[in-house]
Design a protein around this motif. Structure first.
Motif, PDB file in Angstrom:
ATOM      1  N   LYS A  34       0.816  -1.225   0.000  1.00 46.28           N
ATOM      2  CA  LYS A  34       0.000   0.000   0.000  1.00 46.28           C
ATOM      3  C   LYS A  34       0.845   1.269   0.000  1.00 46.28           C
ATOM      4  O   LYS A  34       0.334   2.353   0.214  1.00 46.28           O
ATOM      5  CB  LYS A  34      -0.947  -0.007   1.195  1.00 46.28           C
ATOM      6  N   GLY A  35       2.153   1.135  -0.208  1.00 46.50           N
ATOM      7  CA  GLY A  35       3.027   2.305  -0.268  1.00 46.50           C
ATOM      8  C   GLY A  35       3.470   2.840   1.075  1.00 46.50           C
ATOM      9  O   GLY A  35       4.153   3.863   1.141  1.00 46.50           O
ATOM     10  N   ILE A  36       3.110   2.164   2.148  1.00 49.42           N
ATOM     11  CA  ILE A  36       3.470   2.648   3.481  1.00 49.42           C
ATOM     12  C   ILE A  36       4.984   2.590   3.677  1.00 49.42           C
ATOM     13  O   ILE A  36       5.580   3.504   4.233  1.00 49.42           O
ATOM     14  CB  ILE A  36       2.721   1.866   4.571  1.00 49.42           C
ATOM     15  N   GLY A  37       5.620   1.542   3.189  1.00 48.91           N
ATOM     16  CA  GLY A  37       7.076   1.431   3.307  1.00 48.91           C
ATOM     17  C   GLY A  37       7.784   2.569   2.603  1.00 48.91           C
ATOM     18  O   GLY A  37       8.695   3.181   3.160  1.00 48.91           O
ATOM     19  N   SER A  38       7.353   2.868   1.392  1.00 46.17           N
ATOM     20  CA  SER A  38       7.960   3.973   0.642  1.00 46.17           C
ATOM     21  C   SER A  38       7.783   5.294   1.371  1.00 46.17           C
ATOM     22  O   SER A  38       8.705   6.108   1.447  1.00 46.17           O
ATOM     23  CB  SER A  38       7.349   4.063  -0.754  1.00 46.17           C
ATOM     24  N   ARG A  39       6.599   5.525   1.908  1.00 48.42           N
ATOM     25  CA  ARG A  39       6.347   6.771   2.642  1.00 48.42           C
ATOM     26  C   ARG A  39       7.205   6.860   3.890  1.00 48.42           C
ATOM     27  O   ARG A  39       7.741   7.922   4.213  1.00 48.42           O
ATOM     28  CB  ARG A  39       4.861   6.882   2.995  1.00 48.42           C
ATOM     29  N   CYS A  40       7.354   5.742   4.606  1.00 49.54           N
ATOM     30  CA  CYS A  40       8.179   5.750   5.818  1.00 49.54           C
ATOM     31  C   CYS A  40       9.645   5.997   5.489  1.00 49.54           C
ATOM     32  O   CYS A  40      10.312   6.774   6.169  1.00 49.54           O
ATOM     33  CB  CYS A  40       8.020   4.430   6.566  1.00 49.54           C
ATOM     34  N   VAL A  41      10.160   5.350   4.450  1.00 51.47           N
ATOM     35  CA  VAL A  41      11.562   5.553   4.079  1.00 51.47           C
ATOM     36  C   VAL A  41      11.785   6.994   3.630  1.00 51.47           C
ATOM     37  O   VAL A  41      12.795   7.610   3.997  1.00 51.47           O
ATOM     38  CB  VAL A  41      12.004   4.538   3.008  1.00 51.47           C
ATOM     39  N   THR A  42      10.860   7.553   2.872  1.00 52.92           N
ATOM     40  CA  THR A  42      10.978   8.958   2.474  1.00 52.92           C
ATOM     41  C   THR A  42      11.036   9.853   3.703  1.00 52.92           C
ATOM     42  O   THR A  42      11.863  10.780   3.777  1.00 52.92           O
ATOM     43  CB  THR A  42       9.797   9.366   1.570  1.00 52.92           C
ATOM     44  N   HIS A  43      10.193   9.589   4.680  1.00 53.91           N
ATOM     45  CA  HIS A  43      10.199  10.381   5.921  1.00 53.91           C
ATOM     46  C   HIS A  43      11.531  10.218   6.657  1.00 53.91           C
ATOM     47  O   HIS A  43      12.098  11.202   7.152  1.00 53.91           O
ATOM     48  CB  HIS A  43       9.033   9.967   6.820  1.00 53.91           C
ATOM     49  N   LEU A  44      12.059   8.996   6.712  1.00 48.50           N
ATOM     50  CA  LEU A  44      13.346   8.774   7.381  1.00 48.50           C
ATOM     51  C   LEU A  44      14.481   9.499   6.662  1.00 48.50           C
ATOM     52  O   LEU A  44      15.358  10.071   7.307  1.00 48.50           O
ATOM     53  CB  LEU A  44      13.651   7.279   7.469  1.00 48.50           C
ATOM     54  N   VAL A  45      14.463   9.484   5.340  1.00 46.98           N
ATOM     55  CA  VAL A  45      15.500  10.198   4.581  1.00 46.98           C
ATOM     56  C   VAL A  45      15.414  11.699   4.856  1.00 46.98           C
ATOM     57  O   VAL A  45      16.430  12.354   5.106  1.00 46.98           O
ATOM     58  CB  VAL A  45      15.377   9.898   3.067  1.00 46.98           C
TER      59      VAL A  45
END
Length: 71
Positions: free
Chosen positions: A36-47
């Motif tokens: 659902k794209g949650i991983g991508s959103r979390c990694v973007t936030h971490l970056v």
């Protein structure tokens, strides 16, 4: 942490921060929220958080049985 209906469905963090500006990121999600794209959103936030902390390198260890995180 990401909470939905009073349940934690994901967590993400920056860990192992070193004086040379490197750090590791970690994240974990419930099986029912994958794809659902949650991983991508979390990694973007971490970056973005790493940039704000003036870190120059982030890395993640990916488990062999997790091809989605290797992409």
């Amino acid at each position: 942490m990401l909470v939905q209906n009073n349940c934690i469905i994901a967590r993400a963090n920056i860990k192992e921060v070193h004086p040379n500006g490197t750090a590791e990121i970690g994240y974990r999600f419930g099986r029912n929220v994958t794809g659902k794209g949650i991983g991508s959103r979390c990694v973007t936030h971490l970056v973005n958080t790493g940039i704000n902390l003036v870190l120059n390198q982030l890395s993640a260890v990916v488990l062999n049985n997790n091809p989605a995180s290797s992409a």
